[in-house]
Design an enzyme around this catalytic site. Sequence first.
Site, PDB file in Angstrom:
ATOM      1  CG  PHE A  60     -10.058  -9.538  11.375  1.00 35.45           C
ATOM      2  CD1 PHE A  60      -8.801  -9.936  11.806  1.00 35.45           C
ATOM      3  CD2 PHE A  60     -10.345  -9.576  10.023  1.00 35.45           C
ATOM      4  CE1 PHE A  60      -7.843 -10.365  10.896  1.00 35.45           C
ATOM      5  CE2 PHE A  60      -9.403 -10.023   9.111  1.00 35.45           C
ATOM      6  CZ  PHE A  60      -8.142 -10.424   9.548  1.00 35.45           C
ATOM      7  CD  GLN A  61      -7.673  -7.295   7.814  1.00 38.30           C
ATOM      8  OE1 GLN A  61      -8.560  -7.035   7.013  1.00 38.30           O
ATOM      9  NE2 GLN A  61      -6.522  -7.838   7.454  1.00 38.30           N
ATOM     10  CG  MET A 116      22.300  12.112   3.621  1.00 37.23           C
ATOM     11  SD  MET A 116      23.466  13.304   2.918  1.00 37.23           S
ATOM     12  CE  MET A 116      22.512  13.944   1.551  1.00 37.23           C
ATOM     13  CE  LYS A 132     -17.447  -6.347   3.505  1.00 38.86           C
ATOM     14  NZ  LYS A 132     -16.806  -7.644   3.665  1.00 38.86           N
ATOM     15  CD  GLU A 161      -1.791  -2.371   1.572  1.00 36.44           C
ATOM     16  OE1 GLU A 161      -0.606  -2.638   1.873  1.00 36.44           O
ATOM     17  OE2 GLU A 161      -2.719  -3.200   1.669  1.00 36.44           O
TER      18      GLU A 161
HETATM   19  C1  TPP Z   1      12.263   5.522   5.445  1.00 34.40           C
HETATM   20  C2  TPP Z   1      13.549   6.188   5.808  1.00 34.40           C
HETATM   21  N1  TPP Z   1      14.351   5.630   6.750  1.00 34.40           N
HETATM   22  C3  TPP Z   1      15.520   6.240   7.070  1.00 34.40           C
HETATM   23  C4  TPP Z   1      15.892   7.408   6.489  1.00 34.40           C
HETATM   24  C5  TPP Z   1      17.212   8.080   6.877  1.00 34.40           C
HETATM   25  N2  TPP Z   1      18.115   8.144   5.724  1.00 34.40           N
HETATM   26  C6  TPP Z   1      18.263   9.253   4.990  1.00 34.40           C
HETATM   27  S1  TPP Z   1      19.310   9.063   3.690  1.00 34.40           S
HETATM   28  C7  TPP Z   1      19.622   7.467   4.121  1.00 34.40           C
HETATM   29  C8  TPP Z   1      20.559   6.633   3.305  1.00 34.40           C
HETATM   30  C9  TPP Z   1      20.030   6.259   1.981  1.00 34.40           C
HETATM   31  O1  TPP Z   1      20.893   5.314   1.399  1.00 34.40           O
HETATM   32  P1  TPP Z   1      20.870   5.025  -0.154  1.00 34.40           P
HETATM   33  O2  TPP Z   1      19.493   4.833  -0.619  1.00 34.40           O
HETATM   34  O3  TPP Z   1      21.852   3.937  -0.463  1.00 34.40           O
HETATM   35  O4  TPP Z   1      21.338   6.419  -0.767  1.00 34.40           O
HETATM   36  P2  TPP Z   1      22.783   7.131  -0.744  1.00 34.40           P
HETATM   37  O5  TPP Z   1      22.748   8.155   0.347  1.00 34.40           O
HETATM   38  O6  TPP Z   1      23.820   6.088  -0.507  1.00 34.40           O
HETATM   39  O7  TPP Z   1      22.877   7.771  -2.085  1.00 34.40           O
HETATM   40  C10 TPP Z   1      18.912   7.110   5.271  1.00 34.40           C
HETATM   41  C11 TPP Z   1      18.992   5.818   5.939  1.00 34.40           C
HETATM   42  C12 TPP Z   1      15.007   7.960   5.533  1.00 34.40           C
HETATM   43  N3  TPP Z   1      15.259   9.122   4.934  1.00 34.40           N
HETATM   44  N4  TPP Z   1      13.874   7.319   5.202  1.00 34.40           N
END
Ligand code: TPP
Lengths: 166, 566
Positions: free
Chosen positions: B112-113, B479, B162, B50
């Site tokens: 439920f749900q 990042m 529902k 979803e």
């Molecule tokens: C759902 C979610 N969980 C955690 C984060 C924190 N976060 C921001 S950037 C990042 C790293 C992303 O890694 P990747 O997709 O390999 O991209 P890169 O920075 O290596 O280009 C994380 C964990 C987020 N933004 N979203």
Amino acid sequence: MRHIISILMENEAGALSRVAGLFSARGYNIESLCVAPTHDDSLSRLTLVTSGDEFVIEQIVKQLNKLIDVVKVQDMADTAHIERELMLIKLQAHDNMREEVYRLAEIFRGQIIDVTESSYTVQLVGPGSKLDAFIDALGSVPVVEIVRSGALGVARGPRGMLVPEV
Amino acid sequence: MELSGGEILVECLKAEGVDTVFGYPGGAVLHIYDALFQQEQVQHVLVRHEQGAVHMADGFARATGKPGVVLVTSGPGATNAVTGIATAHMDSIPLVVFTGQVHSALIGNDAFQEVDNVGITRPCVKHNFMVKDVRDMAETIKKAFYVATTGRPGPVVVDIPKDVTDPKVKVPFSYPEKVAMRSYQPTEKGHSGQIRKAVDMIVNAERPMIYTGGGVILGRAGDELTHFTRKLGYPIVNTLMGLGAYPSSDKQFLGMLGMHGTYEANMGMHHCDVLIAIGARFDDRVTGDLSKFCPYAKIVHVDIDPSSISKNVVVDVPIVGAVKSVLTEMIDLVNQAGGAKKPKELESWWDRIEQWRGMKSLEYKWSDDIIKPQYVVQKLWEVTGGDAFVTSDVGQHQMWAAQYYGFNKPHRWINSGGLGTMGFGLPAALGAKWAFPDEEVACVTGEGSIQMCSQEMSTALQYQLPVKIVSLNNGYLGMVRQWQEFFYSGRYAMSYMDSLPDFVKLAESYGHVGMRIDKPSDVEGALREAFAMKDRLVFMDFQTDPEENVYPMVPAGAGLNEMILL
Ligand SMILES: Cc1ncc(C[n+]2csc(CCOP(=O)(O)OP(=O)(O)O)c2C)c(N)n1
Ligand SMILES: [Mg+2]
């Protein structure tokens, strides 16, 4: 500064939770909140007391207006207004204390609305500051419980809060 | 005409001109699915999760400007949708999300749900409704679309028990032609006195700066903005959400501002004397330390949302109104004033800006051996003629996409700016491709993010949505790693992505094409080959420099003039 804010909302389920949720999500404080129906049963009127500097209050008013169900918001500080709050205060009143409590209630124009051998319950109406002053004046009289309605506010003069046309 | 609740819902969608619903079925919405099944006008895209449905509808909405529509079941269906809803909310994207709810008689019984969808979504929607009576269905849906798409747009949830869609209960149906809500009347037209005051300040500026955000894109005011900016000859910067509103190839464009903005954009912001903020909200990633923000500037702020004005930064001339309408009025007044009034001062302002620009803050170190991620994005631009829809996930790759893919048109850059939701990129790309099957759609992602919604590759096969996945695989949650390198003495806690799948095989197992590219000299060829496969989804797994950083950077707590350059 302390502000009384009046809100007219569509009388829909969950209206109160939208306001309460907004305040908790954005970290605004609520000193009191009072909700009741009005003469127009499609609306409910909320009165809340909050505090903050002018920027915080401006944001609070804007954020309230942004809620889809909010019809009208008024910061009472912007107009001449009357503030009233109801307090029911239950006090221990034994022997010689009875006279003292009775006298204080008289001075503050309160009414004694319940009496037992050991207690008086006093009803008092006025601005919050007057209710606070009464509690201060009680001195050593033991308080059993305090029930306050939260402040209500209404603008002085002939006009009511305007509901926008559709 | 007497219809059941499910049939009414479908008729309302038709009346709103909705051609597609993104969704996933379950017990509470079976009556609605049955009604959808028995007609052909409104199509349904079956996702694999979803969250994917909401991001897809969101990508569709961002690409087209039309509201995206979602249908999910009660309980876990609705909770899975919440991340998508919050993502749309933070970026003001118009969505109408229908969530199933348990039978009215069971509400509150821990059935439920059952979850309290209205309660759970309340802080991350523009508004939400529960339809309690089938007779209210049409009017509620009308309101939902109206609220979602007008004023500052946003997601609206409609929760439907529902029994309200029971096929045996039929009621008369007619779709309301208009809605009027006394509690919701967004301001379109700006205050003319304020606009006059603003224009007077603007034309007399000596060191002006135009700063615009996502509001210009949502408000479809790109042409007006371009006209206004060109007429004045002023420098312009865009936020991450605002890229594409002004052609980035133009000389007056100084790039993105903020944390990873260009040196010239941020220095220009810091030193300007009149800041013209349009459809932007002074987000913390844009302003840096607020106490050091634009210390010399008088500020004009145009925004449709009064609560955006003077929220973070107190402004001198606030104007509440739709950016298109306000800009149109401003252009007239600028013309009447004969344009900018301080040409000499403006010339020396441009000289200073050109010096900042001369620092070339987006230059990076080239390598013959290892692929630089920035280079991949630059080549992506070349291969797609700078004209693709580009979605991204969240991380370093997102910043590189924003910095190096020069967007020249609005609606082409699609990313989760406000919530920063990893997993957004692929489903959003599929939503854009669904809307524009003949246009190129690329998803710039990382090996971390793509794994948060990679299941939607299955949806892509089912509906023939041949997007191109450009994965900048650095083997790190890059990042996070960058922040750990800068601010935690290189202690890389949990930022190394171990045990990665073979992305080529993963793509192939979903019936798509996979490519692994590890040499700089192969980058362009691979991109050309991939984009030549018009009707195939291609997953390009670029092995990029693991420890490349995003520059320049305004560290947390610094002012915009205190950037770290490479
Ligand atoms: C759902 C979610 N969980 C955690 C984060 C924190 N976060 C921001 S950037 C990042 C790293 C992303 O890694 P990747 O997709 O390999 O991209 P890169 O920075 O290596 O280009 C994380 C964990 C987020 N933004 N979203
Ligand atoms: Mg990575």
